[in-house]
Each structure stands twice: as C-alpha cells, then as structure tokens.
Design an enzyme around this catalytic site. Structure first.
Site, PDB file in Angstrom:
ATOM      1  N   ASP A   1      18.323   6.550 -16.748  1.00  0.00           N
ATOM      2  CA  ASP A   1      17.534   6.188 -16.151  1.00  0.00           C
ATOM      3  C   ASP A   1      16.578   4.937 -16.911  1.00  0.00           C
ATOM      4  O   ASP A   1      15.428   5.532 -16.936  1.00  0.00           O
ATOM      5  CB  ASP A   1      17.647   5.598 -14.780  1.00  0.00           C
ATOM      6  CG  ASP A   1      17.283   4.180 -14.019  1.00  0.00           C
ATOM      7  OD1 ASP A   1      16.989   3.414 -14.618  1.00  0.00           O
ATOM      8  OD2 ASP A   1      18.038   3.775 -13.059  1.00  0.00           O
TER       9      ASP A   1
ATOM     10  N   HIS B   1      23.070  -2.316  -8.580  1.00  0.00           N
ATOM     11  CA  HIS B   1      22.560  -1.210 -10.071  1.00  0.00           C
ATOM     12  C   HIS B   1      22.855  -0.496 -11.477  1.00  0.00           C
ATOM     13  O   HIS B   1      24.133  -0.921 -10.769  1.00  0.00           O
ATOM     14  CB  HIS B   1      21.321   0.020  -9.617  1.00  0.00           C
ATOM     15  CG  HIS B   1      20.087  -0.285 -10.497  1.00  0.00           C
ATOM     16  ND1 HIS B   1      19.282  -1.171 -10.969  1.00  0.00           N
ATOM     17  CD2 HIS B   1      20.303   1.615 -10.562  1.00  0.00           C
ATOM     18  CE1 HIS B   1      18.435  -0.177 -11.641  1.00  0.00           C
ATOM     19  NE2 HIS B   1      19.205   1.658 -11.798  1.00  0.00           N
TER      20      HIS B   1
ATOM     21  N   CYS C   1      17.179  -4.557 -14.723  1.00  0.00           N
ATOM     22  CA  CYS C   1      18.379  -2.974 -15.119  1.00  0.00           C
ATOM     23  C   CYS C   1      18.864  -3.375 -15.503  1.00  0.00           C
ATOM     24  O   CYS C   1      19.857  -2.479 -16.590  1.00  0.00           O
ATOM     25  CB  CYS C   1      18.867  -2.388 -13.668  1.00  0.00           C
ATOM     26  SG  CYS C   1      19.441  -3.964 -12.913  1.00  0.00           S
TER      27      CYS C   1
END
Length: 441
Positions: free
Chosen positions: A280, A263, A236
């Site tokens: 995202d 995250h 991520c």
C-alpha cells in the site's frame, strides 16, 4: 433375570436399527450430492451423465420429513454459474471494467517515460544494500537458510519508500491557487474537455475559505497514469494507479486490488517467495494484509485483484476473522463471482502459449492453497485461545495477541485526522462511514 436379558436384547436390536438407518441416510446424502454435481455439469457442458449415478430411492423406513436439509451441501464444491439477474450482471460489467486498469500499464512508451522520473541509481543502490543485509542475516542463522526477501523485492521496497517520501503528495482539499489558503468542498463539477481528454471522469469543486478571496478550485480525479506522473498528487486511487505502474516499469508483476469499501492498493509478485505480496503506497506498507481490519478497524466484503493475466478474489487474504471483519457479500452469488473470475482469466490468457497458461494455472493453484491456509490458521488461532474454564462456563475466549497481527495494529496515516475520523479508519472497532469523494470510478 429373563426380563433383564430381554431388555438387553431389545436395546441391541434398536441400536442395530439406528445404525442401519444412519448408514442409509449417509449414503442417501452422498448420492444426492453427487447427482446434483453431475446434473450441474451436464447442464453446463451438455454432456451425458455417467451411468453409475442413478437417481437413488430413499430408504422405506425413513421419511423425507425426518431428513435434515443441510443446505450448505449444495455449495460443496462451488460450481461456476453464469450471471442471470440484473444485479449480478451489473456486478459482472463493473468487474470487467475494473479489470482494464492493469492493461494500461503494459504500454511500452508509458513505462519508458516512468523510468525517466525514477532515480534508478538510488533505488538500485538501496535495494542492493538491503539485499546483502538480508542475505547476511539468513546466513548467520545457518547453512541453507533463505533470505526473507529477494533482490527484486528489495527494489520494490526501495521504490515504495521513495514514492511515499519524495515523489507523490496526498490531497484532501487542494489549496487555493490564488492565495494558497485552505479550501472547503462544495460538490462536484462536470469535467472540462481538457480534463476529460486527460482521463478525468469526475471533478471535485472547492471554494477558498477566505471570504475576501472566494475563488473556486477544481480538482480533477485523473485515471491516466501518464498524467499522474506530471501531477504527482491525489488520494488512494491515484497513488495505487501511479505506484503500480512504476512497479511494472522496474520489471515486477503487479496487481491492482479493488475493495468494495472504498479503497485500492497494490500487490506485487515475489519470485523469491512465490506468492503475491500486499503493498500500500499510501501507508508505505509492505506485506501487511491485516492492516485494514486489525489496524484501521474496517470491515471488508470484496477484495478483487486484477492483473494483466487475469483476476482473483483475494478477500481471504485480508479478512482472516469472518465473524469480526467481514461484511455480507450480496452483489452476486458466490458461484457467479467464481464464473466472472474464470471469464476474466480466460479473456486475458486467450492469446498466451500453452506453457504460459500452464505456469499461471500452477500459480493460481498455489494461491488458492495459500488463501485456504489463511482461513485455517485464523481458525486454529481462535481455537488455541479457548480454555477448559471458558468452555465449561460458556464464556468467549480471552483476548490474546496474535504475533502475525502485531505489524498491522496501527490506524491510517494517509490523509488528515478529520478525514480519517470521518471514514472510521483511525483504529480498530471504529465505524466505517463512506466518503463519496474518494470513490474510484
């Protein structure tokens, strides 16, 4: 008869006395709260207090022991305070360090190089087609209707699809470079000079699962967006870093959102909607701020958005139900966090024109109203689920689907199933253990 009349008169006198004491108590609280705010302003600005607010004397008929404390009134409104203790200072230094990430994307040479790897014709053709469809849908609903998203929003949406499906690759355990077999993590290693020069501050070490091979595989965690244009792989942190930079390259204003629960993701400013939109890249998710709570089942504490223009605590956008999805925020007092946000904003905007500062302050005010409305709408939805029977019987409200959360009810899709289960992100209500391999430093 006279006895009854006297009893009524005594009751009236008692009611009047209670009413008078209540009003005095209300005035005392109000004056005390105002004095606290003034004293804080004096200590912060070193200016004399207004003469109108003298120190109130408590009513002679009400003792201090009878007055409730109402400690929450001390935080209404919240006044920024500089960090004093070691824990708050560490939090401040960390946030200041994280705030440097978006500054790296302002390099014109980097953005030019990014545009060379993006299939601009494909991106803009898809954006034009989607924009026309959205405009036609809006016109079909009646004159004056506004399209759901603007043209630049469609450009970022097309870029998101291409990035997820064609450009970047997710990595859990890198394959063995000698025999291409799966590998097993064995720990961390110090970065080599070449790796460190390319922005890798940590290196993960893996061993080939084939006993006859036994080769070791190094996996540097690069933080340089230019290097990520070549490697095109990661988790991520790498995804959000590279994708945010590409959004900047195609002309959008971007934010890099750091979450304390391990995250990171992106926010893009929509000129059409006049607000920041959650994006995202790992999940190919657009405008799904409830994805992590209602979808993945995570509980969140801090969500801080950093841009080239400053910083903003956007936790309220992602945590709508505090009782279900919030984690205690104990890294610093809330007043200290507010001070840090103001400090980063002032630093980033110090060389801007008055016109740009005024425009950004207006955006901050609109966003604060939006974040407050997120909390209010969530409370209103919870209240709307209550029934008379629930209240009378002391039961909690019956579950009823919120239409705003229907698009965020899926679990995580990026990463393999074992890794997702280990992190507790496969769906709502699962535990949330932390995986140190995916921490972004």
């Amino acid at each position: 008869m006279e006895h009854s009349h006297g009893a009524h008169r005594a009751d009236d006198i008692e009611d009047a006395r209670i009413k008078d004491l209540t009003e005095r108590f209300r005035q005392t609280l109000s004056t005390k709260r105002m004095n606290e705010l003034v004293s804080r302003s004096v200590s912060r600005a070193s200016s004399p207090a207004p003469r109108d607010f003298g120190t109130p004397q408590p009513p002679p008929s009400v003792s201090d022991a009878q007055l409730p404390t109402y400690s929450s009134l001390r935080n209404i409104p919240l006044v920024p305070q500089a960090p004093q203790d070691a824990r708050s200072l560490r939090f401040k230094n960390m946030l200041h360090s994280l705030s440097n990430m978006p500054i790296r994307w302002e390099n014109p040479g980097l953005l030019d190089e990014a545009l060379r790897v993006v299939p601009l014709e494909q991106i803009y053709n898809e954006a034009e087609e989607e924009s026309q469809i959205l405009q036609a849908e809006a016109e079909s609903l009646g004159a004056g209707k506004k399209a759901a998203w603007g043209y630049q929003d469609c450009v970022v949406r097309a870029l998101l699809r291409w990035f997820k499906r064609s450009f970047f690759t997710w990595v859990n355990n890198p394959a063995c470079s000698r025999c291409y077999s799966p590998t097993i993590g064995v720990g961390m290693a110090a970065p080599l000079p070449d790796e460190q020069a390319r922005g890798a501050n940590q290196v993960e070490l893996y061993k080939c699962s084939v006993e006859q091979c036994g080769a070791y595989e190094r996996y540097p965690r690069y933080n340089d967006a230019f290097v990520l244009l070549q490697t095109r792989r990661g988790r991520c942190g790498e995804w959000a870093n590279c994708f945010s930079m590409l959004c900047r390259a195609v002309g959008s204003r971007v934010r890099w959102v750091w979450n304390a629960e391990d995250h990171v993701w992106t926010e893009v400013y929509s000129v059409h909607r006049k607000r920041w939109v959650h994006v995202d890249a790992c999940e190919e998710a657009w405008d799904k701020p409830r994805l992590y709570t209602e979808g993945w089942g995570k509980k969140l504490s801090y969500c801080i958005a950093f841009s080239a223009d400053g910083a903003m605590d956007v936790t309220r956008r992602y945590v709508r139900n505090v009782s279900k999805h919030a984690v205690e925020r104990n890294r610093a007092p809330e007043a200290v966090l507010l001070h840090i946000m103001d400090e980063i904003r002032a630093m980033r905007r110090s060389n801007m024109s008055k016109q740009d500062k005024f425009r950004l302050e207006g955006e901050d005010m609109r966003e604060n109203r939006e974040l407050r409305s997120c909390v209010i709408s969530s409370i209103a939805h919870e209240v709307s689920k209550l029934s008379v029977e629930d209240i009378m019987n002391g039961r909690s409200s019956r579950s009823r689907a919120d239409p705003d959360t229907q698009k965020a009810l899926e679990g995580r899709t990026s990463g393999n199933s074992e890794w997702i289960r280990a992190r507790g992100e496969g769906g709502r209500g699962q535990p949330n253990p932390q995986d140190p391999r995916n921490r972004q430093r």
